[in-house]
Design an enzyme around this catalytic site. Sequence first.
Site, PDB file in Angstrom:
ATOM      1  N   HIS A   1      26.290 -14.771 -17.051  1.00  0.00           N
ATOM      2  CA  HIS A   1      26.323 -16.058 -16.364  1.00  0.00           C
ATOM      3  C   HIS A   1      25.125 -16.875 -16.819  1.00  0.00           C
ATOM      4  CE1 HIS A   1      26.549 -19.010 -13.122  1.00  0.00           C
ATOM      5  NE2 HIS A   1      27.800 -18.624 -13.006  1.00  0.00           N
TER       6      HIS A   1
ATOM      7  N   ASP B   1      34.324 -13.651 -11.610  1.00  0.00           N
ATOM      8  CA  ASP B   1      35.662 -13.492 -12.180  1.00  0.00           C
ATOM      9  C   ASP B   1      36.029 -12.050 -12.487  1.00  0.00           C
ATOM     10  OD1 ASP B   1      36.316 -16.226 -12.231  1.00  0.00           O
ATOM     11  OD2 ASP B   1      34.985 -16.507 -13.935  1.00  0.00           O
TER      12      ASP B   1
END
Length: 452
Positions: free
Chosen positions: A316, A374
């Site tokens: 991320h 996700d």
Amino acid sequence: MADYEEYKKDSKPLTLFNDETGQSFQIPVLKGNDGPDVLDIRDLYKETGMFTYDPGFTSTASCKSSITFIDGHKGILRHRGYNIKDLAANSDFIEVCYLLLHGELPSSTDKEKFEKVITDHTMLHEQLVYLYRGFRRDAHPMAIMVGVVGALSAFYHDSTDFSDLNQRMIASHRLIAKIATIGAMAYKYSIGQPFVYPKNNLSYAENFLHMTFSVPTEEYKVNPLIANAIDKFFILHADHEQNASTSTVRLAGSSGANPFACIAAGIASLWGPAHGGANEAVIQMLEEISDIKNIPEYISKAKDKNDSFRLMGFGHRVYKNYDPRAEVMKKIAHDVLKELNKLEDPLLKIAIELEKIALQDQYFIDKKLYPNVDFYSGIILKAIGFPTSMFTVLFAIGRTVGWISQWKEMIEDPINKIGRPRQLYTGSQSREYQQLETREKKSIFKWLWKSK
Ligand code: CMC
């Protein structure tokens, strides 16, 4: 929160020296209520004639905001000061919508009123049904989402004026309410089933499941555990600071574009596999891995500089620690699979093992790559019965409230300006125009002849 100009006064400036010209420039340092200090370079170009260069905005705060705070190193995510884990454990999605939009958790009366306002807007203008029919049946539901949400501005003229507070509120309510209906209809259209109208006695998540999975010929009973999982899914996706799609919404809105067009732009940005499209890509990756014994091969591919493969659902831009949303999502995945008797799901087993191996691997440790939101969300959605093409649609449904809250905050910010980044120009310098006859015969567009 302190007024912007007030905390600007408090800051101790940083001095920038230019060795070549001997010029110096004082950069005020702004202090937020949390997070790193921010250099205020708004006058830099005016004073020094220089721009800053920051591709991907890794060090640039594009706005000030009081909605969401992330500390990526500690793995913290808070909305309006409330920890995401507390919100996911104690609130429902409607409460979180109210919180993002209005800044406070609602009282029970306000919650009731807000829920009523939202449910009053769940239906779509009937004419929009014809718009769906213009799409191919095999259209990706995200393509339909971009088209239909953009088209809302052609239907709801009384809420497109961004400068009118009342219209801004109506547009916000409409978008939060209608996005679930639009998403469910995109699914129904793709499988050739009749559209199912919303039922306003159901909660937001129940209603979405009803519009997605019920058929007119049969009674449909929403499973409360599944509805709760979808509600949590929406909460975990509700907002995430200035990510690509939110920045897209803000940039589109900064020109005064109407809110429906801005949210359509956000949906387009979300669709990419590096952003919201990753939940779909995770399932494709797990299916490709297909067996626990193949995991080491895929871990090697992810580490290989010459291979473009990345572990989807890992890493991320902001989190250099476990994404707090992923922690909650992992638990929901377990609960949902248990409820549906799918704990033996091979994809879940591959995901758990993949996570375990990656978290012990030096490459992932050194680069601080952890599972993101996700990683487990696709497993939940797949188990519930959503096709992979719908995963990003569910992300968009949850995120709409964040986008619209950020858009509204931007419009209401007195220092709101049209977004207009500058560039480091690397093209040709000024040159003389060449007439067609005098130009070199050799073509640089060789590929043109090869393509059909
Ligand atoms: N697998 C393998 N290596 C990775 C991965 C990954 N998933 N993510 C980053 N890296 C490596 C990357 O190769 C680079 O290595 P080096 O420094 O040697 O060049 C380093 O880590 C930093 O990567 P980056 O691309 O510069 O980092 P970024 O902040 O620009 O990218 C990211 C963040 C999310 C796009 C990236 O981690 C990624 O592509 N992840 C997979 C896609 C994904 O799961 N996206 C969902 C994000 S969360 C949901 C959302 O908010 O939308």
